[in-house]
Scaffold this active site. Structure first.
Site, PDB file in Angstrom:
ATOM      1  CB  CYS A 116      -0.944   0.011   1.192  1.00 45.14           C
ATOM      2  SG  CYS A 116      -2.123  -1.343   1.129  1.00 45.14           S
ATOM      3  CG  HIS A 256      -3.078   3.515   2.190  1.00 44.43           C
ATOM      4  ND1 HIS A 256      -3.553   3.113   0.959  1.00 44.43           N
ATOM      5  CD2 HIS A 256      -3.132   2.425   3.004  1.00 44.43           C
ATOM      6  CE1 HIS A 256      -3.882   1.820   1.035  1.00 44.43           C
ATOM      7  NE2 HIS A 256      -3.637   1.391   2.255  1.00 44.43           N
ATOM      8  CG  ASN A 286      -6.655  -0.751   1.191  1.00 41.43           C
ATOM      9  OD1 ASN A 286      -5.976  -0.290   0.282  1.00 41.43           O
ATOM     10  ND2 ASN A 286      -6.131  -1.307   2.268  1.00 41.43           N
TER      11      ASN A 286
HETATM   12  O1  UT7 Z   1      -3.800  -1.295   3.554  1.00 43.75           O
HETATM   13  C1  UT7 Z   1      -2.772  -1.302   4.477  1.00 43.75           C
HETATM   14  C2  UT7 Z   1      -2.788  -2.366   5.476  1.00 43.75           C
HETATM   15  N1  UT7 Z   1      -4.072  -2.700   6.032  1.00 43.75           N
HETATM   16  C3  UT7 Z   1      -4.668  -1.958   6.983  1.00 43.75           C
HETATM   17  O2  UT7 Z   1      -4.218  -0.888   7.331  1.00 43.75           O
HETATM   18  C4  UT7 Z   1      -5.891  -2.566   7.643  1.00 43.75           C
HETATM   19  C5  UT7 Z   1      -5.740  -2.481   9.139  1.00 43.75           C
HETATM   20  N2  UT7 Z   1      -6.779  -3.225   9.855  1.00 43.75           N
HETATM   21  C6  UT7 Z   1      -8.089  -2.842   9.877  1.00 43.75           C
HETATM   22  O3  UT7 Z   1      -8.475  -1.899   9.214  1.00 43.75           O
HETATM   23  C7  UT7 Z   1      -9.003  -3.566  10.818  1.00 43.75           C
HETATM   24  O4  UT7 Z   1      -8.254  -4.401  11.653  1.00 43.75           O
HETATM   25  C8  UT7 Z   1     -10.118  -4.411  10.114  1.00 43.75           C
HETATM   26  C9  UT7 Z   1     -11.119  -3.491   9.458  1.00 43.75           C
HETATM   27  C10 UT7 Z   1      -9.498  -5.344   9.085  1.00 43.75           C
HETATM   28  C11 UT7 Z   1     -10.843  -5.228  11.170  1.00 43.75           C
HETATM   29  O5  UT7 Z   1     -11.389  -4.357  12.172  1.00 43.75           O
HETATM   30  P1  UT7 Z   1     -11.101  -4.584  13.719  1.00 43.75           P
HETATM   31  O6  UT7 Z   1     -11.827  -3.523  14.430  1.00 43.75           O
HETATM   32  O7  UT7 Z   1      -9.623  -4.670  13.927  1.00 43.75           O
HETATM   33  O8  UT7 Z   1     -11.805  -5.965  13.973  1.00 43.75           O
HETATM   34  P2  UT7 Z   1     -11.191  -7.291  14.607  1.00 43.75           P
HETATM   35  O9  UT7 Z   1     -10.453  -8.057  13.598  1.00 43.75           O
HETATM   36  O10 UT7 Z   1     -10.513  -6.953  15.903  1.00 43.75           O
HETATM   37  O11 UT7 Z   1     -12.536  -8.038  14.968  1.00 43.75           O
HETATM   38  C12 UT7 Z   1     -13.449  -7.552  15.975  1.00 43.75           C
HETATM   39  C13 UT7 Z   1     -14.673  -8.438  15.988  1.00 43.75           C
HETATM   40  C14 UT7 Z   1     -14.352  -9.919  16.031  1.00 43.75           C
HETATM   41  O12 UT7 Z   1     -15.359 -10.549  16.759  1.00 43.75           O
HETATM   42  P3  UT7 Z   1     -15.132 -10.942  18.324  1.00 43.75           P
HETATM   43  O13 UT7 Z   1     -13.945 -11.842  18.317  1.00 43.75           O
HETATM   44  O14 UT7 Z   1     -14.880  -9.634  19.017  1.00 43.75           O
HETATM   45  O15 UT7 Z   1     -16.411 -11.601  18.685  1.00 43.75           O
HETATM   46  C15 UT7 Z   1     -14.445 -10.338  14.592  1.00 43.75           C
HETATM   47  O16 UT7 Z   1     -14.752 -11.712  14.455  1.00 43.75           O
HETATM   48  O17 UT7 Z   1     -15.412  -8.237  14.771  1.00 43.75           O
HETATM   49  C16 UT7 Z   1     -15.580  -9.479  14.091  1.00 43.75           C
HETATM   50  N3  UT7 Z   1     -15.522  -9.213  12.668  1.00 43.75           N
HETATM   51  C17 UT7 Z   1     -16.600  -8.894  11.932  1.00 43.75           C
HETATM   52  N4  UT7 Z   1     -17.887  -8.742  12.251  1.00 43.75           N
HETATM   53  C18 UT7 Z   1     -18.727  -8.383  11.284  1.00 43.75           C
HETATM   54  C19 UT7 Z   1     -14.434  -9.230  11.851  1.00 43.75           C
HETATM   55  N5  UT7 Z   1     -14.792  -8.904  10.593  1.00 43.75           N
HETATM   56  C20 UT7 Z   1     -16.142  -8.703  10.628  1.00 43.75           C
HETATM   57  C21 UT7 Z   1     -17.066  -8.343   9.648  1.00 43.75           C
HETATM   58  N6  UT7 Z   1     -18.356  -8.184  10.014  1.00 43.75           N
HETATM   59  N7  UT7 Z   1     -16.742  -8.128   8.366  1.00 43.75           N
END
Ligand code: UT7
Length: 329
Positions: A116, A256, A286
């Protein structure tokens, strides 16, 4: 007269027609519009459909639009740097394929892989060919067909990525406009948190690698998020400090577009108001190498000659960086 600087003299972009909404994703994975919107700021993203279409097909309309706008022919381009994580094929370089498709007969070129952060790295690299006097017209393209490496069964990853491409032309400027400074960083120990497991020389494609879904982008989102928030904000602040700029001196931040929360953290750290932050993540998600040039393209008419513009990126690798531009037109 100032020294030779590399100035962006035209930008253009292309986003494919098909719109993949949060609502459509609800039918593919266990997710919902509210979760995606509140956690990422994304409402929809574009997808390049059709058999036999590739990243270079996103670049052709973007570059043709740029050439038309600038009033030059493809044969005038000296160098093409194609920043991409989804090349048409492992080799040859997509830069070569693009040169062939647009008729850039006098250009040499190569692909740049910095995930990215690719477009910022590409601008910095392209700028040095201009600053040295070696080249007059360097085309920097940033584009990805992310849908080709996204697992639409992985809800944590498929919701953030989309397809798109943008490009910028760099030309010499001796009036003090163009690329002023850049801060570029990488740390390969971050590779385990965001990578593609198979398809490279470490693990060539096998039935097993396909069965295990290892040809898709793998991301540990939470860890990547933590590094992105800190590092992107750090390099954006660093470029301000070392150029003695305060928030009022910055006309625009072009970050970004990975997650709206990462963008907000960067703007906060720089102390700049939301009105100066270029954001289109809600419409494209993204697009990896495409995010920053797509933003430049969409905001081009708002930029004024002499504006201080800060670009900031963070991506897989890890890679991250910032760039200070004095807008040239
Ligand atoms: O492009 C350059 C590099 N990439 C980035 O900069 C991306 C960086 N990361 C992110 O933007 C975020 O980590 C994500 C958007 C990918 C994920 O968001 P998050 O707030 O970090 O969620 P998480 O992975 O910590 O998950 C939180 C909860 C989990 O459930 P529990 O374990 O708390 O019950 C996940 O299973 O949300 C759940 N979850 C979802 N729920 C509904 C994960 N994805 C989804 C989804 N819909 N799509």
């Amino acid at each position: 007269m100032h020294k030779i600087q590399a100035a962006i003299t035209a930008v253009h972009g292309y986003a494919p027609e098909y719109v993949l909404t949060n609502h459509e994703l609800e039918s593919l994975v266990e997710t919902n519009d509210e979760w995606i919107t509140s956690r990422t700021g994304i409402k929809e993203r574009r997808i390049l459909k059709g058999e036999g279409t590739a990243t270079s097909d996103l670049a052709v309309p973007a570059v043709e639009g740029l050439l038309k706008k600038r009033g030059i022919g493809a044969e005038e381009i000296d160098l093409i740097i194609f920043c991409t994580t989804t090349p048409d094929m492992p080799f040859p370089a997509t830069a070569n394929i693009l040169a062939d498709k647009i008729g850039a007969k006098n250009a040499w070129g190569y692909d740049l892989q910095a995930a990215c952060s690719g477009f910022v790295f590409g601008l910095a690299t392209g700028a040095s060919f201009i600053e040295s006097g070696k080249h007059q017209k360097v085309l920097v393209v940033g584009g990805d067909k992310m849908s080709s490496i996204i697992d639409y069964q992985d809800r944590a990853t498929c919701i953030i990525f989309g397809d798109g491409c943008g490009c910028a032309l760099l030309e010499p400027n001796t009036e003090g406009y163009g690329v002023v400074d850049s801060v570029l960083k990488s740390d390969g120990s971050g590779r385990e948190f965001l990578h593609m497991k198979a398809g490279g020389s470490l693990r060539p494609a096998t039935h097993d690698s396909v069965d295990k879904r290892e040809h898709y982008a793998y991301q540990e989102g939470k860890t990547v998020f933590k590094f992105a928030v800190t590092n992107m904000a750090d390099v954006a602040a660093e470029i301000m400090e070392r150029n003695s700029l305060v928030a009022d001196d910055i006309a625009w931040l072009v970050p970004h577009q990975a997650n709206k929360r990462i963008i907000d953290a960067t703007a906060n750290r720089m102390g700049i108001d939301e009105s100066k932050v270029v954001i289109n993540i809600e419409r494209y998600g993204n697009t990896t190498n495409g995010t920053i040039p797509l933003c430049l393209w969409e905001w081009e008419s708002k930029f004024k000659k002499g504006d201080n513009i800060v670009l900031a990126a963070f991506g897989g690798g890890f890679t991250w960086g910032s760039m200070l531009l004095k807008w040239a037109y």
